[in-house]
Write a protein that holds these residues in place. Structure first.
Motif, short mmCIF file in Angstrom:
data_model
loop_
_atom_site.label_atom_id
_atom_site.label_comp_id
_atom_site.label_asym_id
_atom_site.label_seq_id
_atom_site.Cartn_x
_atom_site.Cartn_y
_atom_site.Cartn_z
N TYR A 210 -8.24 11.25 2.71
CA TYR A 210 -7.74 9.90 2.94
C TYR A 210 -8.63 8.89 2.24
N LEU A 211 -8.02 7.88 1.65
CA LEU A 211 -8.73 6.86 0.90
C LEU A 211 -8.62 5.51 1.59
N SER A 212 -9.66 4.72 1.46
CA SER A 212 -9.62 3.35 1.98
C SER A 212 -8.90 2.46 0.98
N SER A 213 -8.61 1.24 1.40
CA SER A 213 -7.98 0.28 0.48
C SER A 213 -8.86 0.03 -0.73
N GLU A 214 -10.16 -0.06 -0.48
CA GLU A 214 -11.11 -0.28 -1.58
C GLU A 214 -11.06 0.87 -2.58
N ASP A 215 -10.98 2.09 -2.07
CA ASP A 215 -10.91 3.27 -2.95
C ASP A 215 -9.65 3.23 -3.81
N VAL A 216 -8.52 2.87 -3.21
CA VAL A 216 -7.25 2.82 -3.95
C VAL A 216 -7.29 1.72 -5.00
N CYS A 217 -7.86 0.57 -4.64
CA CYS A 217 -7.98 -0.52 -5.62
C CYS A 217 -8.80 -0.08 -6.83
N LYS A 218 -9.90 0.61 -6.59
CA LYS A 218 -10.73 1.10 -7.70
C LYS A 218 -9.98 2.15 -8.51
N LEU B 267 -6.72 2.58 -8.92
CA LEU B 267 -5.60 2.03 -9.68
C LEU B 267 -5.96 0.80 -10.51
N HIS B 268 -7.19 0.32 -10.38
CA HIS B 268 -7.65 -0.88 -11.09
C HIS B 268 -6.76 -2.07 -10.75
N ILE B 269 -6.59 -2.29 -9.44
CA ILE B 269 -5.77 -3.41 -8.96
C ILE B 269 -6.57 -4.21 -7.94
N SER B 270 -6.09 -5.41 -7.65
CA SER B 270 -6.75 -6.26 -6.65
C SER B 270 -6.26 -5.89 -5.25
N ARG C 24 -4.95 -7.96 -3.23
CA ARG C 24 -3.67 -8.65 -3.07
C ARG C 24 -2.53 -7.83 -3.66
N THR C 25 -2.75 -7.23 -4.82
CA THR C 25 -1.72 -6.38 -5.43
C THR C 25 -1.45 -5.17 -4.56
N LEU C 26 -2.50 -4.58 -4.01
CA LEU C 26 -2.33 -3.44 -3.12
C LEU C 26 -1.51 -3.83 -1.90
N GLN C 27 -1.78 -5.00 -1.35
CA GLN C 27 -1.00 -5.49 -0.22
C GLN C 27 0.46 -5.66 -0.60
N GLN C 28 0.71 -6.16 -1.81
CA GLN C 28 2.09 -6.33 -2.29
C GLN C 28 2.78 -4.97 -2.43
N TYR C 29 2.05 -3.97 -2.93
CA TYR C 29 2.61 -2.62 -3.03
C TYR C 29 3.00 -2.08 -1.66
N ARG C 30 2.18 -2.38 -0.64
CA ARG C 30 2.52 -1.95 0.73
C ARG C 30 3.76 -2.70 1.20
N ASP C 31 3.78 -4.01 1.00
CA ASP C 31 4.91 -4.83 1.46
C ASP C 31 6.22 -4.41 0.79
N ASP C 32 6.15 -4.01 -0.48
CA ASP C 32 7.33 -3.59 -1.23
C ASP C 32 7.65 -2.10 -1.07
N ASN C 33 6.92 -1.43 -0.19
CA ASN C 33 7.10 0.01 0.08
C ASN C 33 6.92 0.86 -1.18
N TYR D 291 -4.87 5.69 3.06
CA TYR D 291 -3.85 6.26 2.19
C TYR D 291 -4.17 7.73 1.95
N LYS D 292 -3.14 8.57 1.95
CA LYS D 292 -3.34 9.97 1.58
C LYS D 292 -3.52 10.03 0.07
N GLU D 293 -4.58 10.68 -0.36
CA GLU D 293 -4.82 10.83 -1.80
C GLU D 293 -3.65 11.52 -2.47
N LYS D 294 -3.10 12.53 -1.81
CA LYS D 294 -1.97 13.27 -2.37
C LYS D 294 -0.76 12.36 -2.61
N ASP D 295 -0.51 11.43 -1.68
CA ASP D 295 0.61 10.50 -1.84
C ASP D 295 0.42 9.59 -3.04
N ILE D 296 -0.81 9.11 -3.24
CA ILE D 296 -1.09 8.23 -4.38
C ILE D 296 -0.86 8.99 -5.69
#
Length: 99
Positions: A41-49, A51-54, A56-65, A78-83
């Motif tokens: 499992y990854l934290s939001s910070e891990d996923v941002c790093k 995917l090279h996103i902010s 806020r962008t990560l939050q938008q990806y969650r909001d947009d499913n 986040y599950k690493e496998k899902d990403i």
């Protein structure tokens, strides 16, 4: 038998090895992601790093499913496998045959 002091080459070499090991352990602990039930499992910070996103962008990806996530209390993971699956599904190859 010789007296060993902090200025002795042997002691200096051992201190350097200890310092190098300590730095390596710190890097391992910083990047360590525990496995739970075979999943990483990854934290939001891990996923941002990753995917090279902010944030806020990560939050938008969650909001947009776009990205699946798990929310426990106020913590989002986040599950690493899902990403990786999402990345594979959205891969666009430049190797298209054009006539």
């Amino acid at each position: 038998m010789d007296l060993l002091t902090n200025d002795t080459e042997e002691i200096i070499a051992h201190q350097e090895m200890i310092t190098q090991l300590r730095k390596r352990i710190e890097v391992i602990l910083k990047n360590y992601r525990p496995v739970m039930n075979g999943e990483i499992y990854l934290s939001s910070e891990d996923v941002c790093k990753l995917l090279h996103i902010s944030k806020r962008t990560l939050q938008q990806y969650r909001d947009d499913n776009i990205l699946p996530f798990i929310q426990i209390g106020g913590k989002i993971i986040y599950k690493e496998k899902d990403i990786l699956t999402i990345l594979e599904q959205n891969y666009i190859s430049n190797n298209t045959n054009r006539i």
